[in-house]
Scaffold this motif. Structure first.
Motif, mmCIF file in Angstrom:
data_model
loop_
_atom_site.group_PDB
_atom_site.id
_atom_site.type_symbol
_atom_site.label_atom_id
_atom_site.label_comp_id
_atom_site.label_asym_id
_atom_site.label_seq_id
_atom_site.Cartn_x
_atom_site.Cartn_y
_atom_site.Cartn_z
ATOM 1 N N ALA A 65 3.656 -1.190 -5.052
ATOM 2 C CA ALA A 65 3.839 -2.156 -3.970
ATOM 3 C C ALA A 65 3.817 -1.493 -2.600
ATOM 4 O O ALA A 65 3.428 -2.125 -1.607
ATOM 5 C CB ALA A 65 5.139 -2.916 -4.161
ATOM 6 N N LYS A 66 4.209 -0.226 -2.537
ATOM 7 C CA LYS A 66 4.163 0.495 -1.261
ATOM 8 C C LYS A 66 2.744 0.553 -0.718
ATOM 9 O O LYS A 66 2.542 0.631 0.478
ATOM 10 C CB LYS A 66 4.691 1.923 -1.430
ATOM 11 C CG LYS A 66 6.176 1.982 -1.615
ATOM 12 C CD LYS A 66 6.762 3.368 -1.782
ATOM 13 C CE LYS A 66 5.916 4.531 -1.499
ATOM 14 N NZ LYS A 66 6.562 5.822 -1.704
ATOM 15 N N GLU A 67 1.756 0.509 -1.623
ATOM 16 C CA GLU A 67 0.354 0.578 -1.217
ATOM 17 C C GLU A 67 -0.353 -0.767 -1.397
ATOM 18 O O GLU A 67 -1.573 -0.830 -1.400
ATOM 19 C CB GLU A 67 -0.351 1.653 -2.029
ATOM 20 C CG GLU A 67 0.249 3.018 -1.816
ATOM 21 C CD GLU A 67 -0.330 4.053 -2.749
ATOM 22 O OE1 GLU A 67 -1.136 3.698 -3.623
ATOM 23 O OE2 GLU A 67 0.029 5.230 -2.586
ATOM 24 N N SER A 68 0.416 -1.829 -1.586
ATOM 25 C CA SER A 68 -0.106 -3.185 -1.795
ATOM 26 C C SER A 68 -1.074 -3.255 -2.966
ATOM 27 O O SER A 68 -2.111 -3.904 -2.893
ATOM 28 C CB SER A 68 -0.769 -3.700 -0.516
ATOM 29 O OG SER A 68 0.134 -3.706 0.537
ATOM 30 N N LYS A 69 -0.732 -2.592 -4.048
ATOM 31 C CA LYS A 69 -1.548 -2.596 -5.265
ATOM 32 C C LYS A 69 -0.772 -3.305 -6.362
ATOM 33 O O LYS A 69 0.444 -3.440 -6.294
ATOM 34 C CB LYS A 69 -1.850 -1.167 -5.720
ATOM 35 C CG LYS A 69 -2.529 -0.327 -4.696
ATOM 36 C CD LYS A 69 -3.973 -0.236 -4.991
ATOM 37 C CE LYS A 69 -4.603 0.691 -3.961
ATOM 38 N NZ LYS A 69 -5.979 0.850 -4.128
ATOM 39 N N LYS A 70 -1.496 -3.722 -7.383
ATOM 40 C CA LYS A 70 -0.868 -4.314 -8.564
ATOM 41 C C LYS A 70 -1.169 -3.431 -9.758
ATOM 42 O O LYS A 70 -2.312 -3.076 -10.003
ATOM 43 C CB LYS A 70 -1.395 -5.719 -8.812
ATOM 44 C CG LYS A 70 -0.956 -6.711 -7.770
ATOM 45 C CD LYS A 70 -1.396 -8.101 -8.126
ATOM 46 C CE LYS A 70 -0.927 -9.076 -7.070
ATOM 47 N NZ LYS A 70 -1.295 -10.447 -7.412
#
Length: 82
Positions: A65-70
């Motif tokens: 989530a820190k890198e806006s990934k799932k």
């Protein structure tokens, strides 16, 4: 990156760290980490009522989530060659 984190966590939980297999599959919108462990270690990874695997997933989700990934984590057991 996520694979290394998952491997570090799982190796410290299982009795047979040499049997761990982790593959990373990139889909359109998310990354799927497929974790395979020895049959004897399934209980250690899943935990009572799934608490341990839920915690592992939360750590991976938070890191992603820190890198806006799932990222999702799937667990299976390693098939023994008989």
């Amino acid at each position: 990156m996520y694979k290394n984190l998952l491997e570090y966590i799982v190796k410290n939980l299982v009795a047979y760290p040499e049997k761990i297999e982790i593959s990373e599959v990139e889909c359109e919108e998310k990354t799927i980490l497929k974790l395979k462990v020895a049959k004897e270690d399934m209980g250690r990874i899943i935990g009572k009522e799934g608490r341990i695997i839920r915690s592992i997933r939360e750590i991976i989700y938070a890191y992603a989530a820190k890198e806006s990934k799932k990222v999702s984590v799937d667990v299976d057991e390693v098939k023994e060659n008989a």
